[in-house]
Design a protein around this motif. Structure first.
Motif, PDB file in Angstrom:
ATOM      1  N   VAL A  71      -1.052  -2.001   5.800  1.00  0.00           N
ATOM      2  CA  VAL A  71      -1.207  -1.033   4.711  1.00  0.00           C
ATOM      3  C   VAL A  71      -0.974   0.388   5.219  1.00  0.00           C
ATOM      4  N   THR A  72      -0.490   0.509   6.451  1.00  0.00           N
ATOM      5  CA  THR A  72      -0.197   1.818   7.047  1.00  0.00           C
ATOM      6  C   THR A  72       1.300   1.956   7.279  1.00  0.00           C
ATOM      7  N   TYR A  73       1.892   2.941   6.641  1.00  0.00           N
ATOM      8  CA  TYR A  73       3.336   3.145   6.710  1.00  0.00           C
ATOM      9  C   TYR A  73       3.735   3.876   7.985  1.00  0.00           C
ATOM     10  N   THR A  74       4.776   3.374   8.627  1.00  0.00           N
ATOM     11  CA  THR A  74       5.387   4.026   9.782  1.00  0.00           C
ATOM     12  C   THR A  74       6.888   3.946   9.624  1.00  0.00           C
ATOM     13  N   THR A  75       7.567   5.037   9.898  1.00  0.00           N
ATOM     14  CA  THR A  75       9.024   5.007   9.853  1.00  0.00           C
ATOM     15  C   THR A  75       9.549   5.187  11.267  1.00  0.00           C
ATOM     16  N   TRP A  76      10.569   4.375  11.597  1.00  0.00           N
ATOM     17  CA  TRP A  76      11.110   4.375  12.947  1.00  0.00           C
ATOM     18  C   TRP A  76      12.504   4.974  12.979  1.00  0.00           C
ATOM     19  N   PRO A  83       7.644   6.252  16.581  1.00  0.00           N
ATOM     20  CA  PRO A  83       7.674   6.590  15.160  1.00  0.00           C
ATOM     21  C   PRO A  83       8.184   8.002  14.942  1.00  0.00           C
ATOM     22  N   LEU A  84       8.906   8.182  13.839  1.00  0.00           N
ATOM     23  CA  LEU A  84       9.324   9.525  13.467  1.00  0.00           C
ATOM     24  C   LEU A  84       8.103  10.325  13.023  1.00  0.00           C
ATOM     25  N   THR A  85       8.121  11.597  13.293  1.00  0.00           N
ATOM     26  CA  THR A  85       6.985  12.463  12.976  1.00  0.00           C
ATOM     27  C   THR A  85       7.220  13.186  11.663  1.00  0.00           C
ATOM     28  N   PHE A  86       6.189  13.205  10.831  1.00  0.00           N
ATOM     29  CA  PHE A  86       6.225  13.977   9.598  1.00  0.00           C
ATOM     30  C   PHE A  86       5.732  15.393   9.895  1.00  0.00           C
ATOM     31  N   THR A  87       6.540  16.370   9.527  1.00  0.00           N
ATOM     32  CA  THR A  87       6.178  17.770   9.695  1.00  0.00           C
ATOM     33  C   THR A  87       6.049  18.412   8.318  1.00  0.00           C
ATOM     34  N   GLU A 123       8.278   8.460  -2.321  1.00  0.00           N
ATOM     35  CA  GLU A 123       9.146   7.373  -1.861  1.00  0.00           C
ATOM     36  C   GLU A 123       8.343   6.310  -1.117  1.00  0.00           C
ATOM     37  N   ILE A 124       7.354   6.756  -0.339  1.00  0.00           N
ATOM     38  CA  ILE A 124       6.496   5.808   0.370  1.00  0.00           C
ATOM     39  C   ILE A 124       5.628   5.036  -0.625  1.00  0.00           C
ATOM     40  N   LYS A 125       5.082   5.738  -1.599  1.00  0.00           N
ATOM     41  CA  LYS A 125       4.190   5.103  -2.578  1.00  0.00           C
ATOM     42  C   LYS A 125       4.921   4.092  -3.462  1.00  0.00           C
ATOM     43  N   LYS A 126       6.228   4.257  -3.622  1.00  0.00           N
ATOM     44  CA  LYS A 126       6.987   3.355  -4.488  1.00  0.00           C
ATOM     45  C   LYS A 126       7.350   2.041  -3.808  1.00  0.00           C
ATOM     46  N   ILE A 127       7.185   1.957  -2.514  1.00  0.00           N
ATOM     47  CA  ILE A 127       7.553   0.732  -1.793  1.00  0.00           C
ATOM     48  C   ILE A 127       6.633  -0.409  -2.225  1.00  0.00           C
ATOM     49  N   ASN A 128       7.227  -1.506  -2.693  1.00  0.00           N
ATOM     50  CA  ASN A 128       6.421  -2.633  -3.182  1.00  0.00           C
ATOM     51  C   ASN A 128       6.730  -3.951  -2.477  1.00  0.00           C
ATOM     52  N   HIS A 129       7.577  -3.897  -1.431  1.00  0.00           N
ATOM     53  CA  HIS A 129       7.854  -5.110  -0.668  1.00  0.00           C
ATOM     54  C   HIS A 129       8.343  -4.734   0.728  1.00  0.00           C
ATOM     55  N   VAL A 130       8.225  -5.692   1.629  1.00  0.00           N
ATOM     56  CA  VAL A 130       8.687  -5.501   3.003  1.00  0.00           C
ATOM     57  C   VAL A 130       9.524  -6.712   3.387  1.00  0.00           C
ATOM     58  N   TYR A 131      10.691  -6.467   3.973  1.00  0.00           N
ATOM     59  CA  TYR A 131      11.563  -7.567   4.385  1.00  0.00           C
ATOM     60  C   TYR A 131      11.464  -7.776   5.889  1.00  0.00           C
ATOM     61  N   PRO A 171       1.209  -1.198  -4.685  1.00  0.00           N
ATOM     62  CA  PRO A 171       2.033  -0.494  -3.688  1.00  0.00           C
ATOM     63  C   PRO A 171       1.667  -1.003  -2.299  1.00  0.00           C
ATOM     64  N   CYS A 172       2.625  -1.005  -1.396  1.00  0.00           N
ATOM     65  CA  CYS A 172       2.385  -1.594  -0.077  1.00  0.00           C
ATOM     66  C   CYS A 172       1.438  -0.773   0.790  1.00  0.00           C
ATOM     67  N   PHE A 173       1.520   0.552   0.702  1.00  0.00           N
ATOM     68  CA  PHE A 173       0.871   1.374   1.719  1.00  0.00           C
ATOM     69  C   PHE A 173      -0.219   2.283   1.164  1.00  0.00           C
ATOM     70  N   LEU A 174      -1.338   2.315   1.890  1.00  0.00           N
ATOM     71  CA  LEU A 174      -2.470   3.181   1.564  1.00  0.00           C
ATOM     72  C   LEU A 174      -2.552   4.382   2.501  1.00  0.00           C
ATOM     73  N   PHE A 175      -1.999   4.211   3.702  1.00  0.00           N
ATOM     74  CA  PHE A 175      -2.034   5.261   4.719  1.00  0.00           C
ATOM     75  C   PHE A 175      -0.632   5.418   5.297  1.00  0.00           C
ATOM     76  N   ALA A 176      -0.432   6.504   6.031  1.00  0.00           N
ATOM     77  CA  ALA A 176       0.853   6.724   6.686  1.00  0.00           C
ATOM     78  C   ALA A 176       0.640   7.508   7.970  1.00  0.00           C
ATOM     79  N   ARG A 177       1.552   7.370   8.881  1.00  0.00           N
ATOM     80  CA  ARG A 177       1.580   8.091  10.131  1.00  0.00           C
ATOM     81  C   ARG A 177       3.060   8.306  10.502  1.00  0.00           C
ATOM     82  N   LYS A 178       3.394   9.259  11.252  1.00  0.00           N
ATOM     83  CA  LYS A 178       2.670  10.046  12.204  1.00  0.00           C
ATOM     84  C   LYS A 178       2.771  11.486  11.722  1.00  0.00           C
ATOM     85  N   PHE A 179       1.649  12.119  11.319  1.00  0.00           N
ATOM     86  CA  PHE A 179       1.657  13.409  10.648  1.00  0.00           C
ATOM     87  C   PHE A 179       1.133  14.511  11.568  1.00  0.00           C
TER      88      PHE A 179
END
Length: 397
Positions: free
Chosen positions: A305-310, A324-328, A339-347, A365-373
């Motif tokens: 439930v924690t989003y990470t983008t690579w 992980p990519l850093t959110f600034t 865009e993160i909140k709209k994700i409803n599936h993972v492949y 929605p898939c994710f409740l939390f996100a990193r890396k901020f």
């Protein structure tokens, strides 16, 4: 006619080169010995036993009407985003949450180290030094879970890093997690994985080896399985260790020191130490493998439930060290968060599996939390009100 150097000059040069090589060899051996001593000293320090904590875990199931979510923060030092979490926790009922922080041994959260009273004295008293890529990472997670299990009302356990942020308000996240009878554990079979070693057999069969995100959300019974594990964890302790390489000179680990050929021209290659991790990465395998071995697959939503983008555009040579990519503050605006909140599936490519995100059998929605901020990104989230619950998104209540 070419001039020839005197024989004694050739002899002198050979002597200088020989001396330099001997000096480099001696220095390399010394560095190896020091590195091995450091490894032995660190690993010989005993990890605090969980036996005392286990004895404090209630034996009877919780029957109260106010179950809590235990927020477990795995921090390197302080919590740089404490101001954002302060706003988040203020939006909920304190009777519905518990907070635990694993930080550097001896670090205390008080008025001088945190801006939020929610974190005052919430650090573990038995924290340990954590090294990425070693079993100490999952040892710290187990210590967090053991501490949280001492409170009978803690019924959900969420592991978070010091760079995580909530994407919704407390009420939404509470309802989401409590509505599901399952743990949220990213768990999949990676056919290309090379981290498993047959040395782990037969304790850990290869067919049970699983991979996934470190950031998990557990039901209480699964947290108890992890804390009470005395079989799988020691295998990770034994085989996930540091190796130290002195390039061009020596390779040394805990079992051997082997000589490697020197470069023809030592001046063309710097002599330095590089830490090489055994390619086990326990935090991405331990929980997933343990719960699979215990036959608990049906009790898990096999996703995080924690989003990470690579950084998928990284060069092939950098693939083994992806981060992980850093959110600034520049890329954490309303568009990116939505865009993160709209994700409803993972492949899952290695399993040819699409995991449609559900909680209690209902789409969510898939994710409740996100990193890396970063701190700047967290400040933007607050100032623009981007962590509030969306009006067009419903929970499972």
């Amino acid at each position: 006619m070419a001039r020839r150097s005197p024989p004694q000059l050739h002899t002198s040069r050979r002597g200088v080169v020989s001396f330099r090589w001997k000096l480099i060899t001696a220095l390399s051996a010394s560095l190896c010995v020091l590195a091995l001593f450091s490894i032995y000293h660190r690993q010989s320090r005993p990890v605090p036993s969980l036996s005392a904590a286990r004895s404090r875990i209630p034996l009877h199931k919780y029957s109260g009407d106010r179950p809590k979510i235990a927020f477990l923060f795995l921090a390197r030092h302080d919590l740089p985003l404490d101001f954002l979490w302060d706003r988040f926790f203020k939006g909920g009922d304190e009777r519905n949450l518990s907070i635990y922080v694993h930080s550097t041994p001896g670090f205390v959260f008080d008025e001088g180290t945190t801006r939020s009273h929610f974190f005052h004295n919430r650090q573990l008293k038995n924290s340990i030094e954590v090294v990425w890529g070693e079993a100490s990472m999952i040892a710290a997670e187990r210590l967090l879970l053991a501490s949280a299990l001492e409170e009978p009302s803690n019924q959900r356990f969420v592991l978070l890093s010091d760079s995580c942020v909530p994407l919704y308000d407390f009420g939404y996240i509470y309802t989401y997690l409590m509505s599901s009878p399952k743990s949220f554990v990213d768990s999949f079979l990676d056919t290309k994985d090379q981290r498993y070693t047959m040395k782990m057999f037969p304790v850990i069969p290869k067919e049970k080896w699983r991979k996934g995100s470190q950031w998990i959300s557990l039901i209480r019974s699964h947290a108890e399985v992890i804390v009470n594990d005395d079989t799988v964890f020691p295998v990770f302790q034994k085989f996930c260790k540091v190796k130290v390489k002195v390039f061009g000179v020596f390779t040394c680990d805990e079992e051997s020191i082997s000589f490697r050929s020197l470069p023809l021209d030592p001046s063309n290659k710097w002599l330095y130490l590089k830490h090489r991790r055994h390619n086990c990465i326990p935090d991405e395998h331990y929980v997933q493998t343990l719960l699979t071995m215990r036959g608990l697959k049906s009790e898990m939503e096999r996703r995080t439930v924690t989003y990470t983008t690579w950084n998928l555009l990284a060069k092939k040579a950098e693939a083994k060290s992806w981060h992980p990519l850093t959110f600034t503050s520049d890329n954490s605006g309303a568009k990116e968060i939505e865009e993160i909140k709209k994700i409803n599936h993972v492949y899952y490519e290695t399993e040819y599996r699409t995991e449609w995100c559900r909680a209690n059998s209902k789409p969510v929605p898939c994710f409740l939390f996100a990193r890396k901020f970063t701190r700047g990104a967290a400040m933007r989230l607050l100032s623009e009100g981007l962590v509030e619950s969306s009006t067009d998104t419903t929970t499972t209540s």
